[in-house]
Design a protein around this motif. Structure first.
Motif, PDB file in Angstrom:
ATOM      1  N   ASP A   1      15.281 -27.733 -39.695  1.00  0.00           N
ATOM      2  CA  ASP A   1      13.729 -27.831 -39.461  1.00  0.00           C
ATOM      3  C   ASP A   1      13.085 -27.511 -38.330  1.00  0.00           C
ATOM      4  O   ASP A   1      11.828 -27.568 -38.277  1.00  0.00           O
ATOM      5  N   GLY A   2      13.589 -26.892 -37.400  1.00  0.00           N
ATOM      6  CA  GLY A   2      13.065 -26.277 -36.155  1.00  0.00           C
ATOM      7  C   GLY A   2      12.725 -27.089 -35.200  1.00  0.00           C
ATOM      8  O   GLY A   2      12.014 -26.812 -34.068  1.00  0.00           O
ATOM      9  N   ARG A   3      13.237 -28.514 -35.524  1.00  0.00           N
ATOM     10  CA  ARG A   3      12.652 -29.459 -34.366  1.00  0.00           C
ATOM     11  C   ARG A   3      13.601 -29.777 -33.348  1.00  0.00           C
ATOM     12  O   ARG A   3      14.837 -29.685 -33.418  1.00  0.00           O
ATOM     13  N   GLY A   4      13.036 -29.845 -31.891  1.00  0.00           N
ATOM     14  CA  GLY A   4      14.117 -30.394 -30.965  1.00  0.00           C
ATOM     15  C   GLY A   4      14.858 -29.224 -30.355  1.00  0.00           C
ATOM     16  O   GLY A   4      15.216 -28.299 -30.805  1.00  0.00           O
ATOM     17  N   ASP A   5      15.171 -29.624 -28.997  1.00  0.00           N
ATOM     18  CA  ASP A   5      15.959 -28.538 -28.318  1.00  0.00           C
ATOM     19  C   ASP A   5      17.134 -29.271 -27.594  1.00  0.00           C
ATOM     20  O   ASP A   5      17.027 -30.608 -27.478  1.00  0.00           O
ATOM     21  N   LEU A   6      17.838 -28.847 -26.686  1.00  0.00           N
ATOM     22  CA  LEU A   6      18.693 -29.293 -26.178  1.00  0.00           C
ATOM     23  C   LEU A   6      18.638 -29.273 -24.587  1.00  0.00           C
ATOM     24  O   LEU A   6      18.148 -28.407 -24.034  1.00  0.00           O
ATOM     25  N   LEU A   7      19.185 -30.140 -23.724  1.00  0.00           N
ATOM     26  CA  LEU A   7      18.994 -30.062 -22.122  1.00  0.00           C
ATOM     27  C   LEU A   7      20.715 -29.825 -21.898  1.00  0.00           C
ATOM     28  O   LEU A   7      21.485 -30.523 -22.214  1.00  0.00           O
TER      29      LEU A   7
END
Length: 430
Positions: free
Chosen positions: A307-313
């Motif tokens: 869904d294209g949401r969120g990134d990672l650290l």
């Protein structure tokens, strides 16, 4: 006792001094009566105190009321102080013993104390677990009657304890134990039992790793050496020479891939904790899709579910390496016409990156060992697909450094799903 004797002598003398005039001036029998009454009273006094002492000696207690009259008060006072000091010493000794037993119970190694006949005098809880002992029931039993492994019995009987005995696991067991026997206090023996299961596994892993690296590099080196020898000794035509050179280039590329993966794995293991830089997952997913399509060359259906949401650290190079390995494996082991799904889902509770295929699948018995270095379900097929056997080891270490878990589900003939689950602390942009 000199004070008591002096007191008795003085009382007897006083009684005689009183009795003599009575017997001389009144009647002889009256003097003797007074003398006997005096001695009787003295004996009664001593008998009373002696009876108290006899009763106390049957059940000694620290009793401040233990006192007497005259010289007996000194006797009772000394007994009271002696009993009090003795009980204090016993209490201190008991506390020291309790502390020693508690320390022995706190040890992570098993401890068994044997007497001259190798009978169990004491063992801690860890030894009970490791050797299957029960101190309450086994105290005084010969240890060889309870630990009946032939190598242990022979080791104890031989009496040569320069090196520890290693007990390998039997059926239904997993522990590898090292037993050290330490003679002490005359002919007594202290058995120290160390659980070396993890160290043994690491040592076996090291040996397997060295053997596997040697084997993996030996094969392409043998091929290269064979072709070079052929080209040096035999005059071959241009076409055959070209074919030989192509095969040599393939083997050279394979060795280069193995070395590169080894260096990557080594750098990941020795690198400091990853920095919390933001990894743009939308761009990364798109890159993975393009790489999968290039590797597939149109033979597979590549599907992205996100869904294209969120990134990672985290460290982007490590995550790219881990995710790329999962995608490449899915493409390699999925027959033409199959589907490879690249999935990404992020929530405030955590995130999951997964690669799912409908390929050949993996027998469940192999799944626990898939992340081991150079472990292959099918060695021939793995080499044909271009794998080095280090990809999933790299994936595991990269994910561990990001506090992520690798979940593997697979069924032969149905397909596989490799999912990396990240904690909420590694999710950004939600």
């Amino acid at each position: 006792m000199s004070a008591q004797l002096l007191q008795a002598f003085l009382i007897a003398l006083s009684t005689a001094v009183i009795a003599f005039p009575v017997g001389y001036f009144w009647a002889q029998w009256a003097g003797w009566l007074v003398f006997c009454i005096g001695l009787g009273l003295q004996l009664l006094f001593h008998f009373r105190n002696f009876a108290r002492l006899e009763r106390w000696s049957r059940s000694p207690v620290v009793d401040a009321s233990l006192e007497g009259e005259g010289a007996w008060d000194g006797v009772f006072g000394r007994l009271y102080r002696h009993e009090k000091d003795l009980r204090a010493q016993i209490a201190q000794r008991d506390e020291e013993i309790r502390m020693l037993v508690a320390a022995a119970q706190a040890l992570t190694d098993g401890i068994v104390i044997l007497d001259l006949s190798n009978q169990i005098m004491f063992c801690n809880t860890m030894a009970e677990v490791q050797l299957g002992l029960k101190l309450a029931a086994d105290r005084g039993q010969p240890v060889v009657n309870l630990v009946r492994r032939p190598e242990f019995v022979a080791y104890l009987k031989a009496g040569i304890f320069d090196r520890p005995l290693t007990l390998r696991p039997e059926r239904g067991e997993e522990r590898v134990l090292a037993i050290h026997v330490i003679p002490y206090a005359g002919r007594r023996r202290l058995l120290q039992v160390k659980d070396i299961t993890q160290a043994d596994r690491l040592d076996q892993t090291r040996r397997d790793f060295v053997a596997n690296v040697s084997h993996e590099l030996r094969t392409p080196l043998t091929v290269l050496a064979g072709f070079l020898e052929t080209l040096q000794e035999i005059d071959v035509g241009p076409e055959e020479r070209h074919r030989y050179l192509e095969m040599m280039a393939d083997q050279s590329a394979r060795m280069r891939s193995i070395v590169q993966d080894l260096l990557t794995l080594s750098s990941i293991e020795s690198a400091p904790p990853p920095e919390n830089e933001v990894v743009d997952m939308a761009n990364l997913i798109d890159k993975l899709r393009r790489d999968a399509e290039a590797l597939s060359s149109g033979r597979h259906n590549i599907v992205v579910e996100s869904d294209g949401r969120g990134d990672l650290l985290g460290a982007e190079p490590e995550l790219v390496s881990a995710f790329s390995n999962l995608v490449a494996n899915a493409v390699r082991y999925t027959p033409a016409g199959g589907t490879v799904r690249i999935q990404w889902k992020a929530t405030p509770q955590g995130a999951e990156f997964a690669v799912q295929d409908n390929g050949i699948g993996i027998d469940p018995k192999h799944i626990p060992r898939l992340v081991e270095r150079f472990y292959r379900v099918d060695r021939g097929r793995s080499r044909d697909s271009g794998g080095t056997g280090l990809g999933l080891a790299i994936v595991k270490h990269s994910l561990n450094r990001h506090q992520a878990l690798l979940e593997i589900k697979s069924e032969p003939g149905v397909g596989s799903r490799f999912a990396a689950r990240f904690p909420a602390s590694r999710v950004a942009g939600i």
